[in-house]
Design a protein around this motif. Structure first.
Motif: not given
Length: 218
Positions: A133-158
């Motif tokens: 829990k203490d590794k993430i100070t603000n879970p409501q401001n995190l980049q959340i991302w996903l790549k398929v075969n190296g290509e960025m598909r999802q790139n958002g923020n909580t």
């Protein structure tokens, strides 16, 4: 939570509670209305998948989609938790994929049936290791991302969640007791898409944690 192993979720967690359409852009990309209250569904714990094992297509599926999510691990038992105290019930976090058999889901929705098979087959919840829990100070401001075969598909923020983490914990606990080790999947940002056999998925939370999974259509 003394251990960071995925097995910890299986030992203590009795359920996976998932949230649908919790990012406005994701709801819109699928042609769905933006919800006025959280859309809640559950997944069996047999759907967990640890790294080193492939994601498999479920029977009858030809349109498998990726959905990266911030997972919340419940730290202690709670029922009807006030929103202002919700953070006290967070034990930690993890990177999760809520895999979706989109064709099966659309067929179920068309016929007014539950989503269970399209969301809950074995290997449909790939998950990373437990993040303290203490590794993430603000879970409501995190980049959340996903790549398929190296290509960025999802790139958002909580920060773009429609319903915050604290609100979700409070809302869900009005209806069901949350127990230590239970998991809440908080929804996915836009950019979901189809996969084929042999694809490699990388996903993460900023530079805090990353997971890698291959896809098997055999």
């Amino acid at each position: 939570m003394a251990s960071n192993r995925l097995a910890q979720f299986r030992v203590f967690g009795k359920k996976i509670v998932a949230v649908g359409r919790n990012y406005k852009a994701h709801a819109e990309e699928l042609g769905n209305k933006v919800p006025e209250k959280p859309i809640i569904f559950t997944k069996p714990t047999t759907s967990y998948l640890s790294q080193g094992h492939p994601i498999k297509f479920p029977p009858g599926c030809n349109d498998l989609h990726h959905e990266v999510e911030l997972g919340i691990v419940v730290g202690k038992k709670g029922y009807q938790i006030p929103e202002e105290k919700a953070k006290e019930y967070i034990g930690g976090y993890f990177v999760a994929l809520d895999m979706t058999a989109r064709d099966l889901q659309l067929d179920a929705k068309k016929n007014g049936h539950p989503w269970t098979l399209s969301k809950g087959w074995d290997t449909s919840t790939p998950a990373g290791e437990f993040i303290e829990k203490d590794k993430i100070t603000n879970p409501q401001n995190l980049q959340i991302w996903l790549k398929v075969n190296g290509e960025m598909r999802q790139n958002g923020n909580t920060a773009d969640m429609i319903f915050s983490i604290s609100y979700l914990i409070s809302f869900i606990s009005k209806y069901m007791t949350l127990e230590e080790g239970d998991v809440i999947l908080t929804g996915t940002p836009s950019g979901v898409g189809g996969l084929k056999g042999g694809d490699v998925i990388e996903a993460g939370i900023g530079d805090v944690a990353k997971i890698t999974f291959s896809v098997d259509k055999s």
